[in-house]
Design a protein around this motif. Structure first.
Motif, short mmCIF file in Angstrom:
data_model
loop_
_atom_site.label_atom_id
_atom_site.label_comp_id
_atom_site.label_asym_id
_atom_site.label_seq_id
_atom_site.Cartn_x
_atom_site.Cartn_y
_atom_site.Cartn_z
N ALA A 129 0.97 -1.21 -0.04
CA ALA A 129 -0.14 -0.08 -0.22
C ALA A 129 0.94 1.34 -0.12
N VAL A 130 2.32 1.07 0.40
CA VAL A 130 3.03 2.24 0.74
C VAL A 130 4.16 2.29 -0.41
N VAL A 131 4.84 1.01 -0.67
CA VAL A 131 5.91 0.85 -1.65
C VAL A 131 5.44 1.10 -2.86
N GLY A 132 4.19 0.57 -3.19
CA GLY A 132 3.36 0.40 -4.72
C GLY A 132 3.28 1.87 -5.32
N GLY A 185 4.03 -3.56 8.42
CA GLY A 185 4.49 -3.48 6.96
C GLY A 185 4.46 -2.23 6.44
N MET A 186 3.33 -1.47 6.65
CA MET A 186 3.55 -0.08 6.24
C MET A 186 4.79 0.90 6.65
N ALA A 187 4.87 0.75 7.76
CA ALA A 187 6.01 1.32 8.72
C ALA A 187 7.39 1.00 7.84
N ILE A 188 7.59 -0.23 7.74
CA ILE A 188 8.71 -0.75 7.18
C ILE A 188 8.87 -0.05 5.69
N HIS A 220 11.63 0.65 -0.91
CA HIS A 220 12.17 -0.18 -2.01
C HIS A 220 11.56 -1.61 -1.76
N SER A 221 10.79 -2.00 -2.87
CA SER A 221 9.99 -3.17 -2.72
C SER A 221 10.71 -4.55 -2.04
N ALA A 222 12.05 -4.94 -2.60
CA ALA A 222 12.73 -6.01 -2.31
C ALA A 222 13.00 -5.89 -0.81
N ALA A 254 3.72 1.86 14.82
CA ALA A 254 3.94 1.54 13.38
C ALA A 254 3.26 2.83 12.57
N ALA A 255 2.09 2.90 13.25
CA ALA A 255 1.30 4.29 12.62
C ALA A 255 1.91 5.40 12.61
N VAL A 256 2.45 5.72 13.88
CA VAL A 256 3.15 7.02 14.05
C VAL A 256 4.49 7.21 13.18
N VAL A 257 5.04 6.06 12.98
CA VAL A 257 6.26 6.02 11.99
C VAL A 257 5.70 6.30 10.39
N THR A 258 4.78 5.70 10.14
CA THR A 258 4.30 5.97 8.78
C THR A 258 3.92 7.17 8.58
#
Length: 288
Positions: free
Chosen positions: A111-114, A197-200, A206-208, A275-279
């Motif tokens: 949802a983010v990297v895309g 996953g969103m935070a990372i 980068h996808s990979a 995670a939400a705060v980081v995103t």
């Protein structure tokens, strides 16, 4: 006598009326836009469907194994299985939880990297400069979708596994102590993993690299850390997967370093909030 000043035609600049400032996008509009982007992707529906089938298949397969080989157990083991309510173990297995975390984490990351890989994020931030509001809307949409996804998967797994075990008289009802907690913990595991996953994805872009980091954080670390030593147990208890293990019924077995249910729920909430705060905040002062 002074002659009156000649009348001058208004210039182009003076003819134009001052333009009112463009209204800021309302948060509800941002949420609607993020929901439209998510559901317009054909891969979203297929990813949710295939992930749900995979998780339910893992859980139902374990229940079917107990059903199929039930007669190979002696009467003592059969009675112990029923008395200990071990059917709850089949309602949502460890393998099913790991597959759920992997799929939800990947969907949150995509949802983010895309958007970064396609360049759409530049268009989004150009249209709405309030980056934090955009990412907050994205977090809300992804968390809501994955929470619903987790509820459907956990509820279906519980119903199907107990229906299979009921053929041997070993199924349990949703009213059994610990059953509702198992379903709730399994369902909430999906949005927690998705937010991670969103935070990372927001940090790495980068996808990979994002997918590898997801596997390391969500799956590899829980298998490396265990309850053999105190320091390892403390670190393990801070991970979402081990929190899930604490929330589901554990049977008669004791662990070396026990911890509370409230502590496990706190781990869930801490990972989701962090995670939400980081995103939301990581994009504020970074280039697209």
């Amino acid at each position: 006598m002074t002659a009156p000043a000649p009348h001058r035609a208004p210039t182009g600049a003076s003819r134009r009326a001052p333009q009112p400032p463009e209204p800021r996008a309302r948060f509800g509009d941002l949420v609607a836009a993020e929901w439209l982007k998510l559901r317009s992707l054909r891969s979203t529906g297929w990813s949710l469907l295939l992930s749900a089938l995979a998780v339910v298949a893992f859980n139902a397969g374990t229940a079917y194994d107990h059903y199929r080989y039930w007669q190979e157990f002696d009467a003592v083991h059969q009675a112990d299985f029923v008395r200990s309510k071990m059917g709850l173990w089949d309602a949502f297995t460890g393998n099913g939880a790991m597959v759920l975390m992997l799929c939800a984490g990947a969907m949150g990351a995509v949802a983010v990297v895309g958007e970064y890989s396609s360049g759409m994020i530049r268009t989004t931030f150009a249209a709405v400069p309030a980056r934090r509001s955009v990412m907050a809307a994205k977090v809300l949409v992804v968390a809501a979708v994955l929470a619903l996804f987790g509820a459907v998967v956990a509820g279906t797994s519980f119903w199907l596994t107990q229906a299979v075990l009921a053929g041997r008289g070993a199924g349990v009802s949703i009213g059994e102590p610990g059953a509702v907690r198992l379903v709730a913990a399994s369902a909430l595991l999906a949005p927690v993993a998705g937010l991670v996953g969103m935070a990372i994805g927001t940090l790495l872009r980068h996808s990979a690299a994002t997918m590898v980091a997801n596997v390391v954080v969500l799956l590899l670390l829980p298998t490396v850390l265990g309850d053999e030593r105190r320091w390892s147990a403390v670190l393990a208890h801070s991970l979402p997967y081990h929190a899930w293990q604490r929330l589901v019924p554990a049977g008669p077995y004791e662990v070396a370093y026990p911890w509370s249910l409230s502590g496990a729920w706190l781990v869930y909430g801490s990972w989701a909030v962090a995670a939400a705060v980081v995103t939301v905040t990581a994009v504020h002062r970074r280039d697209q």
